[in-house]
Design a protein around this motif. Sequence first.
Motif, PDB file in Angstrom:
ATOM      1  N   GLY A   1       6.321   1.280  14.029  1.00  0.00           N
ATOM      2  CA  GLY A   1       5.187   2.083  14.462  1.00  0.00           C
ATOM      3  C   GLY A   1       4.485   2.805  13.336  1.00  0.00           C
ATOM      4  O   GLY A   1       3.736   3.753  13.572  1.00  0.00           O
ATOM      5  N   HIS A   2       4.696   2.366  12.122  1.00  0.00           N
ATOM      6  CA  HIS A   2       4.076   3.012  10.961  1.00  0.00           C
ATOM      7  C   HIS A   2       2.658   2.510  10.750  1.00  0.00           C
ATOM      8  O   HIS A   2       2.337   1.348  10.987  1.00  0.00           O
ATOM      9  CB  HIS A   2       4.894   2.727   9.698  1.00  0.00           C
ATOM     10  N   ASP A   3       1.810   3.421  10.274  1.00  0.00           N
ATOM     11  CA  ASP A   3       0.429   3.046   9.982  1.00  0.00           C
ATOM     12  C   ASP A   3       0.284   2.380   8.624  1.00  0.00           C
ATOM     13  O   ASP A   3      -0.596   1.570   8.415  1.00  0.00           O
ATOM     14  CB  ASP A   3      -0.475   4.283  10.023  1.00  0.00           C
ATOM     15  N   ARG A   4       1.129   2.754   7.685  1.00  0.00           N
ATOM     16  CA  ARG A   4       0.942   2.331   6.299  1.00  0.00           C
ATOM     17  C   ARG A   4       1.807   1.126   5.973  1.00  0.00           C
ATOM     18  O   ARG A   4       3.009   1.115   6.256  1.00  0.00           O
ATOM     19  CB  ARG A   4       1.238   3.494   5.363  1.00  0.00           C
TER      20      ARG A   4
ATOM     21  N   TYR B   1      -2.294  -2.467  -0.413  1.00  0.00           N
ATOM     22  CA  TYR B   1      -1.761  -1.543   0.569  1.00  0.00           C
ATOM     23  C   TYR B   1      -2.819  -1.218   1.610  1.00  0.00           C
ATOM     24  O   TYR B   1      -4.022  -1.330   1.355  1.00  0.00           O
ATOM     25  CB  TYR B   1      -1.206  -0.266  -0.078  1.00  0.00           C
ATOM     26  N   SER B   2      -2.340  -0.797   2.776  1.00  0.00           N
ATOM     27  CA  SER B   2      -3.225  -0.534   3.904  1.00  0.00           C
ATOM     28  C   SER B   2      -2.738   0.715   4.620  1.00  0.00           C
ATOM     29  O   SER B   2      -1.580   0.784   5.026  1.00  0.00           O
ATOM     30  CB  SER B   2      -3.213  -1.738   4.854  1.00  0.00           C
ATOM     31  N   PHE B   3      -3.629   1.684   4.799  1.00  0.00           N
ATOM     32  CA  PHE B   3      -3.247   2.922   5.467  1.00  0.00           C
ATOM     33  C   PHE B   3      -3.471   2.861   6.973  1.00  0.00           C
ATOM     34  O   PHE B   3      -2.910   3.648   7.718  1.00  0.00           O
ATOM     35  CB  PHE B   3      -3.992   4.109   4.878  1.00  0.00           C
ATOM     36  N   ASP B   4      -4.346   1.959   7.407  1.00  0.00           N
ATOM     37  CA  ASP B   4      -4.485   1.640   8.819  1.00  0.00           C
ATOM     38  C   ASP B   4      -5.252   0.329   8.909  1.00  0.00           C
ATOM     39  O   ASP B   4      -5.578  -0.281   7.895  1.00  0.00           O
ATOM     40  CB  ASP B   4      -5.160   2.766   9.612  1.00  0.00           C
ATOM     41  N   VAL B   5      -5.513  -0.114  10.110  1.00  0.00           N
ATOM     42  CA  VAL B   5      -6.084  -1.452  10.313  1.00  0.00           C
ATOM     43  C   VAL B   5      -7.410  -1.625   9.570  1.00  0.00           C
ATOM     44  O   VAL B   5      -7.723  -2.707   9.074  1.00  0.00           O
ATOM     45  CB  VAL B   5      -6.256  -1.721  11.816  1.00  0.00           C
ATOM     46  N   LYS B   6      -8.171  -0.563   9.462  1.00  0.00           N
ATOM     47  CA  LYS B   6      -9.500  -0.682   8.839  1.00  0.00           C
ATOM     48  C   LYS B   6      -9.511  -0.256   7.374  1.00  0.00           C
ATOM     49  O   LYS B   6     -10.591  -0.182   6.761  1.00  0.00           O
ATOM     50  CB  LYS B   6     -10.502   0.150   9.629  1.00  0.00           C
ATOM     51  N   ASP B   7      -8.367   0.060   6.828  1.00  0.00           N
ATOM     52  CA  ASP B   7      -8.299   0.577   5.462  1.00  0.00           C
ATOM     53  C   ASP B   7      -7.382  -0.298   4.622  1.00  0.00           C
ATOM     54  O   ASP B   7      -6.165  -0.315   4.821  1.00  0.00           O
ATOM     55  CB  ASP B   7      -7.786   2.013   5.465  1.00  0.00           C
TER      56      ASP B   7
ATOM     57  N   THR C   1       6.720  -0.530   4.708  1.00  0.00           N
ATOM     58  CA  THR C   1       5.950   0.349   5.581  1.00  0.00           C
ATOM     59  C   THR C   1       6.325   1.803   5.305  1.00  0.00           C
ATOM     60  O   THR C   1       7.400   2.096   4.765  1.00  0.00           O
ATOM     61  CB  THR C   1       6.216   0.063   7.065  1.00  0.00           C
ATOM     62  N   SER C   2       5.435   2.711   5.666  1.00  0.00           N
ATOM     63  CA  SER C   2       5.772   4.122   5.611  1.00  0.00           C
ATOM     64  C   SER C   2       5.002   4.856   6.696  1.00  0.00           C
ATOM     65  O   SER C   2       3.995   4.357   7.207  1.00  0.00           O
ATOM     66  CB  SER C   2       5.462   4.716   4.236  1.00  0.00           C
ATOM     67  N   ASP C   3       5.508   6.024   7.012  1.00  0.00           N
ATOM     68  CA  ASP C   3       4.941   6.826   8.085  1.00  0.00           C
ATOM     69  C   ASP C   3       4.136   7.951   7.479  1.00  0.00           C
ATOM     70  O   ASP C   3       4.662   8.737   6.687  1.00  0.00           O
ATOM     71  CB  ASP C   3       6.074   7.365   8.958  1.00  0.00           C
ATOM     72  N   GLU C   4       2.882   8.067   7.855  1.00  0.00           N
ATOM     73  CA  GLU C   4       2.020   9.085   7.264  1.00  0.00           C
ATOM     74  C   GLU C   4       2.550  10.478   7.533  1.00  0.00           C
ATOM     75  O   GLU C   4       2.777  10.875   8.669  1.00  0.00           O
ATOM     76  CB  GLU C   4       0.610   8.969   7.839  1.00  0.00           C
TER      77      GLU C   4
ATOM     78  N   GLN D   1       9.677   4.631   1.921  1.00  0.00           N
ATOM     79  CA  GLN D   1       9.110   3.330   2.246  1.00  0.00           C
ATOM     80  C   GLN D   1      10.244   2.427   2.705  1.00  0.00           C
ATOM     81  O   GLN D   1      11.321   2.419   2.118  1.00  0.00           O
ATOM     82  CB  GLN D   1       8.388   2.728   1.036  1.00  0.00           C
ATOM     83  N   TYR D   2       9.985   1.669   3.765  1.00  0.00           N
ATOM     84  CA  TYR D   2      10.975   0.781   4.362  1.00  0.00           C
ATOM     85  C   TYR D   2      10.580  -0.656   4.050  1.00  0.00           C
ATOM     86  O   TYR D   2       9.484  -1.091   4.411  1.00  0.00           O
ATOM     87  CB  TYR D   2      11.052   1.000   5.873  1.00  0.00           C
ATOM     88  N   PHE D   3      11.478  -1.370   3.402  1.00  0.00           N
ATOM     89  CA  PHE D   3      11.176  -2.708   2.922  1.00  0.00           C
ATOM     90  C   PHE D   3      11.715  -3.791   3.850  1.00  0.00           C
ATOM     91  O   PHE D   3      12.781  -3.641   4.463  1.00  0.00           O
ATOM     92  CB  PHE D   3      11.783  -2.917   1.528  1.00  0.00           C
TER      93      PHE D   3
END
Lengths: 114, 113
Positions: B28-31, B48-54, B93-96, B102-104
């Motif tokens: 459920g992480h955004d990043r 890297y991506s901080f959300d779907v549009k970034d 991934t990481s959680d904002e 960071q989880y690999f």
Amino acid sequence: QQQVKQSPQSLIVQKGGISIINCAYENTAFDYFPWYQQFPGKGPALLIAIRPDVSEKKEGRFTISFNKSAKQFSLHIMDSQPGDSATYFCAASVGANAGNMLTFGGGTRLMVKP
Amino acid sequence: DADVTQTPRNRITKTGKRIMLECSQTKGHDRMYWYRQDPGLGLQLIYYSFDVKDINKGEISDGYSVSRQAQAKFSLSLESAIPNQTALYFCATSDEGTTDTQYFGPGTRLTVL
């Protein structure tokens, strides 16, 4: 050009000994310093981390020592065990959360002999 | 079940081929992040991506592209593979805002002949 330099590249330690891995950095804006542990065939996983407001952090047999003036930090593994055999990466980042990118060192392959 | 999965786990391809590596997460992480691992060089950030549009380039983005299809999916493409792209590739991934961890994923070993 690596902003975080890690040494040694490989390390062999006898069971029960102390493993020491060192990292040095250039960017004084770094304010978060994690260590990741990677077993063969697996992705890295966070082991322990420190922020520069303390000089040492200990979790079980693992200790980070931090020297802000020297821009160095190190991982000490006390009573090293064969199960500690893995690749260790130091890293650094700027900012208060993981959205700020981690810069990794080159890694140290640790082998603990029984 | 693993929280961060990568497919394929191993891939051998030829120079000039287009290849896609896929990453899915149930945390459920955004990043999300793509790294490349080479012996002695540690992990280098590709995108890297901080959300779907970034979506943002990392330090070694040349020759690579990415697509964030959903919050849970982040794909890495090699448009025209070359031998020096032979490496181990990791998604993370990481959680904002909550932790700095960071989880690999387990990695994809790519060989370009």
